[in-house]
Design a protein around this motif. Structure first.
Motif, PDB file in Angstrom:
ATOM      1  N   HIS A  33       0.810  -1.225   0.000  1.00 10.58           N
ATOM      2  CA  HIS A  33       0.000   0.000   0.000  1.00 10.58           C
ATOM      3  C   HIS A  33       0.840   1.271   0.000  1.00 10.58           C
ATOM      4  N   TYR A  34       1.657   1.448   1.039  1.00 12.42           N
ATOM      5  CA  TYR A  34       2.360   2.724   1.190  1.00 12.42           C
ATOM      6  C   TYR A  34       3.305   3.003   0.029  1.00 12.42           C
ATOM      7  N   ASN A  35       4.123   2.024  -0.339  1.00 11.34           N
ATOM      8  CA  ASN A  35       5.079   2.269  -1.419  1.00 11.34           C
ATOM      9  C   ASN A  35       4.396   2.613  -2.746  1.00 11.34           C
ATOM     10  N   PRO A  36       3.373   1.871  -3.172  1.00 16.16           N
ATOM     11  CA  PRO A  36       2.691   2.259  -4.415  1.00 16.16           C
ATOM     12  C   PRO A  36       2.034   3.635  -4.348  1.00 16.16           C
ATOM     13  N   ILE A  37       1.501   4.000  -3.185  1.00 18.01           N
ATOM     14  CA  ILE A  37       0.872   5.319  -3.035  1.00 18.01           C
ATOM     15  C   ILE A  37       1.909   6.425  -3.197  1.00 18.01           C
ATOM     16  N   VAL A  38       3.031   6.298  -2.499  1.00 13.03           N
ATOM     17  CA  VAL A  38       4.062   7.338  -2.549  1.00 13.03           C
ATOM     18  C   VAL A  38       4.701   7.408  -3.926  1.00 13.03           C
ATOM     19  N   ARG A  39       4.951   6.252  -4.543  1.00 16.61           N
ATOM     20  CA  ARG A  39       5.511   6.269  -5.901  1.00 16.61           C
ATOM     21  C   ARG A  39       4.576   6.976  -6.879  1.00 16.61           C
ATOM     22  N   ALA A  40       3.283   6.739  -6.739  1.00 19.55           N
ATOM     23  CA  ALA A  40       2.324   7.372  -7.640  1.00 19.55           C
ATOM     24  C   ALA A  40       2.266   8.877  -7.424  1.00 19.55           C
ATOM     25  N   ILE A  41       2.284   9.323  -6.168  1.00 15.18           N
ATOM     26  CA  ILE A  41       2.219  10.759  -5.888  1.00 15.18           C
ATOM     27  C   ILE A  41       3.472  11.468  -6.393  1.00 15.18           C
ATOM     28  N   THR A  42       4.629  10.918  -6.070  1.00 13.37           N
ATOM     29  CA  THR A  42       5.878  11.585  -6.445  1.00 13.37           C
ATOM     30  C   THR A  42       6.195  11.434  -7.930  1.00 13.37           C
ATOM     31  N   GLY A  43       5.758  10.331  -8.536  1.00 10.42           N
ATOM     32  CA  GLY A  43       6.147  10.035  -9.900  1.00 10.42           C
ATOM     33  C   GLY A  43       5.161  10.452 -10.964  1.00 10.42           C
TER      34      GLY A  43
END
Length: 262
Positions: A87-97
């Motif tokens: 959950h957390y890693n995909p969310i942060v990757r999507a926001i930043t990327g």
């Protein structure tokens, strides 16, 4: 998508709203899945030119739902710790990327992963009554939700270590002084101001914004020569966009440009 996260697209702006006000928007599994789906939907939708991440109630997000967390710890399945990867890693990757700017409208306390998601955004509009807390060491955990990467880049490595080793509540004013908050406004105005900022970005030169995000992320971990090469690559792309031609023509005509986002 669960009703713990609301998703709406209007005039190029995707608004993602955490909607568990009774739990201070704590992140249970349903909420994390819905948030992950929402940020990926916004990232992949070419009609979306900016994203607003906000929340209902008196908190932005207090991080992991510890009631659910302790229950999952007790069942011995290991599911609670896989949430970082799932959950957390995909969310942060999507926001930043994502190739579009993300604004966080921080209406109240942002703690743990809630702090991490706010830091992952490109711009933070913060209520004067809001606060931030890393929280992790307070429950014998380490950093997640990208904070080990974002926090040192915002406040510097020394302050980041201090805030992680000794969790405490950071006021909105201190957050502004540290660079965590880009703008602090009255609590009653935070929703309107965050939307105003996000809609301004949604009407802007999307290709250029995407290039700026990419160049900043790239420059943070590469040499000067490598960053210069990346700037050349991205400037060539931005210069070939329709919006660049529109901007130059508007400048010469002394008019305000009306960008198309391409």
């Amino acid at each position: 998508m669960a009703d713990t996260v609301l998703y709406e697209v209007s005039d190029g702006l995707a608004t993602i709203t955490l909607n568990r006000p009774e739990a201070m928007n704590a992140l249970n599994i349903d909420t994390k899945v819905a948030l992950r789906d929402a940020v990926h939907a916004a990232a992949g939708d070419t009609s979306v030119r900016a994203v607003l991440l906000t929340a209902t109630g008196r908190a932005f997000c207090v991080g992991q739902d510890l009631k659910e967390h302790i229950s999952l710890l007790a069942d011995g399945s290991g599911a609670t710790m896989s949430t970082v990867r799932e959950h957390y890693n995909p969310i942060v990757r999507a926001i930043t990327g994502m190739a579009k700017p993300v604004v966080a409208g921080v209406n109240g306390v942002a703690a743990g992963a809630g702090f991490g998601f706010a830091l992952a955004a490109d711009h933070r509009v913060v209520a004067d009554t809001a606060s931030f807390n890393t929280s992790f060491a307070g429950v014998a955990l380490t950093a997640d939700s990208g904070i080990s990467w974002t926090l040192p880049r915002v406040v510097g490595p020394g302050r980041a270590a201090d805030l992680l080793l000794f969790p405490r509540s950071i006021t909105a004013q201190e957050a502004y002084e540290l660079g965590i908050a880009n703008k602090v406004v009255a609590a009653a105005d935070v929703a309107a101001e965050a939307e105003k900022v996000a809609r301004t970005l949604a009407a802007g030169p999307t290709v250029a914004y995407a290039a700026l995000k990419e160049s900043l992320a790239y420059g943070a971990s590469h040499t000067l020569d490598e960053a210069l090469e990346k700037e050349d690559e991205l400037q060539t792309k931005a210069g070939a966009s329709e919006d660049h031609t529109i901007a130059v023509q508007a400048f010469l005509a002394k008019e305000k440009p009306k960008y198309l986002g391409r």
